[in-house]
Design a protein around this motif. Sequence first.
Motif, PDB file in Angstrom:
ATOM      1  N   MET A 164       0.817  -1.224   0.000  1.00 10.97           N
ATOM      2  CA  MET A 164       0.000   0.000   0.000  1.00 10.97           C
ATOM      3  C   MET A 164       0.852   1.276   0.000  1.00 10.97           C
ATOM      4  O   MET A 164       0.434   2.292  -0.543  1.00 10.97           O
ATOM      5  N   ASP A 165       2.029   1.219   0.634  1.00  9.43           N
ATOM      6  CA  ASP A 165       2.864   2.428   0.678  1.00  9.43           C
ATOM      7  C   ASP A 165       3.473   2.748  -0.671  1.00  9.43           C
ATOM      8  O   ASP A 165       3.941   3.870  -0.908  1.00  9.43           O
ATOM      9  N   GLU A 166       3.491   1.751  -1.543  1.00 11.55           N
ATOM     10  CA  GLU A 166       4.119   1.947  -2.851  1.00 11.55           C
ATOM     11  C   GLU A 166       3.105   2.213  -3.969  1.00 11.55           C
ATOM     12  O   GLU A 166       3.437   2.795  -4.992  1.00 11.55           O
ATOM     13  N   LEU A 167       1.882   1.719  -3.749  1.00 12.03           N
ATOM     14  CA  LEU A 167       0.894   1.817  -4.836  1.00 12.03           C
ATOM     15  C   LEU A 167       0.319   3.226  -4.945  1.00 12.03           C
ATOM     16  O   LEU A 167      -0.005   3.860  -3.937  1.00 12.03           O
ATOM     17  N   ALA A 168       0.180   3.685  -6.181  1.00  5.42           N
ATOM     18  CA  ALA A 168      -0.542   4.953  -6.410  1.00  5.42           C
ATOM     19  C   ALA A 168      -2.038   4.664  -6.327  1.00  5.42           C
ATOM     20  O   ALA A 168      -2.451   3.525  -6.600  1.00  5.42           O
TER      21      ALA A 168
END
Lengths: 675, 179
Positions: B92-96
């Motif tokens: 989640m921290d990486e997904l736009a």
Amino acid sequence: MSDDKVNQLLRKGELIRRGPYPEFTWPAVIVGWFLGAVIAVSISYAALKLGFSIEGSELAAILGWGILRGLMGRTSIVENNINQTIASAVNGASSGIMFSVPALFILSNKPGLESVADFNVPLMIFACITGAFIGLAFVIPLRKQMIDFQRLPYPGGIAVATILKSPGAGIRKSVYLFGAALLSGAVYLLLSLKGIEDINVGGLINSAFSSADDPAATPLISSRYSLIFFASLMTIGVGFLSGKGGFWFGAGGFICYWFLSPMLSIVGTDEVKTLVESPLAMRGKIYKPTGIGMLIGAALGGIIMAFPLIRSAITSMSKASNDKNDESAHRDELPIWLLAIAIVLGAGILIFLAKQSASEMTLGLAAAMALLGTLWIWIAGVIVAECVGRTNWSPLSGMTLIAVTILIVIANSGLDKPQTIISSLVVGAAICLAISQASDMMLDLKSGYLVGGVPRRQQMAQFVGAWLGPCIVIGLMFLLHYGAQPKTETVAGKTPAPITAPAGENAPEALNPAGNSQSAETSAAAPIVKEAPRAGFGSEKLPAPQADALASVIEGIVEGNVPTYRYVAGGGLGFLLAISGLGGIGVMVALGFYMPFNIVLTYTIGCILRIVSDKTAGRKFSEQVGIPIAAGLIVGEALIGVAIAMQKVFWPTADVSEATSQLLQIASQTLSVWI
Amino acid sequence: MNIIGQMLLWAGFLSGSLATVLNVEDDKIPWSTIPWGWYLASVSICVVGIVLLRLGRTSTVESTEESTASLSEIRGSLLNLLKNTQQMSGQMDELAPSEMTVFIDDVLSPDCYIFAEGRNAITTEMGLQKFADVMTHFSAAERAVNRAWSAAADGYVDEAKTCVDRAVSMFEDAYQELG
């Protein structure tokens, strides 16, 4: 997400917002009230003039989207969901009240029933609000069974969710949605302007194949088959969203018009043989009462069959709410105990209101009316929630009819005719509102499920909106009825105490004190009080067709003319289908008996399209393309329906053609912008 | 037995319907409008059909080959959902936000659909209460996924993450209930 990552995404043009996700907010509530009031006024007026009422959720979602996002800069799908929940809760009063309360004014035109229009207005408003709250309290616990477990489609709920999600669904889906809406709206507008409601395919086939030499020859397709399609793209959209689940609804209609009618034309009595050639009369006289009975039987059977599932759902809910691992689980739904208190309190208030509604009402009679009314709200709430869930159509009129019949039978045992009618309609209006709110709540909860709204917040939002509708709609009703009354004018002499003729269809002359009619020529000296033809509800200007029909039925019930035998026979058949274990077919087949066949036919086209689409193009195609288009077809027609209603309210004299061209221009511009 | 049951059910229903609509109204004795003898005979046929259908269903339930296959299919889809939401939660921290909605549409939705379509196998194999328990968790998880989609579409990344985490927990519960 780290700040660096956020900045990186922002640079890429991604939309990033931090903090809590707005849902149940004051802007949503206020916009919901405002939109609900506007839509309720428009739709109520349309119901009085034209006899139809429209579900306002789609319009509320679109307008809410424009106001909340466009004007107020709000940025939340679930907030708009709360807005449309409140707006449709306010509007829920329009269909409930317009079907019931104007019947009192219409009945007051009958000799001996003049006093029924003098009902207690605050009492009526309070009864409607109480009914709405009881209906909600009964239906909310069914959410888990109908939406989570049975996963009923609720086509209207899917349409609303598609609108709500459109800002994030991508350009392609939005184009499908708004393109279909434009097409459906334009077609509906053109059909409305041309006055076309149906397409008589049977007639077209007959005229294509008829022989010019022998015009008296037997037509290829008899009128008894009623091969007439309802000209409505919205209905096709609803059928598509229902999919194969809608099959049994169609089956009910086909059994009536393609099996029973032809059979009756062979084995029926002469009277029936004549009647089957007129499908409309056949429906009104025979299929509809049978369908009402079947609906009740099927609902009772369905409740018995669903009881283990409801019990399991409640057990499961309490188990989940006791789960310490999930703090939020028990916050998802309004607590059952609170709803139970609301029902008990509501029933108590209904007893008080029934007692107050008529001067000679005894406490025992009031209690019987209120308690049976409350029980009926539960049964009818289940019926309507299931019908709307499976087909998007609500048998509101049939359920209200049964309610009023029960109430009149009870009240008639101790009251005179006018008091029987008033008290029955006070409690009956409460029941009508309850049923209307119950179906609207379930529809909104379905759209809430699809956008991820919290059910508890939506349930509270429905209560926040439900009280306002009765105040607005009953106020509008009085305004229209008394605003339409003609002013009496004296032609000569001093103003006397006017003695007017009982208002009838045509009462051009006044009566003299002796009761004899006289004209200006024969009595020049005496003052003449001119009276216009009947004004207000039931007149040509305000026909209130649904309430007029209810008024006729009430007269019949008071005289003891109710086809109870047909209800009982239909009820038995519906009950058997419900307990057959074939998954909810009882209510569906019953609804097919109850509804006009032209709607069933058009609806079936949508069902077939969905089945073919799923089989040939795959489920993904149906979801990515079919559902947005079907939702658009519903939205477009609903919007134009409301626009026509609004035009009649706010610009009654405006040139329709000009307004139409302007509307089409705006629609095409909107589509261009979207594309 | 099922076919005979269906035939009797529908024959009885159609015959009963015909009896119900046969006459317009007997003005003198309205209740005699319906030929009750015919009607009751039809209803009896209908009842026999229902009994046969129910007996047929009981024997079908006992031969569990088909329902076991169904159950294993929905168990597989639930496991996929669990793994995929866990994977999404971890990323989640990486997904736009736009990638989150695509992930939900393309990866999670198909398994949700398969599970929902085959859900009745749970009742057949494990009973109604187990069905209710599993579906309570599953529907809460699906609703959390839907909310994550809405939040992501509106750009509320924190809410989207909370919802995905909740979905993971609910799918875990559903999977444990399913056994």
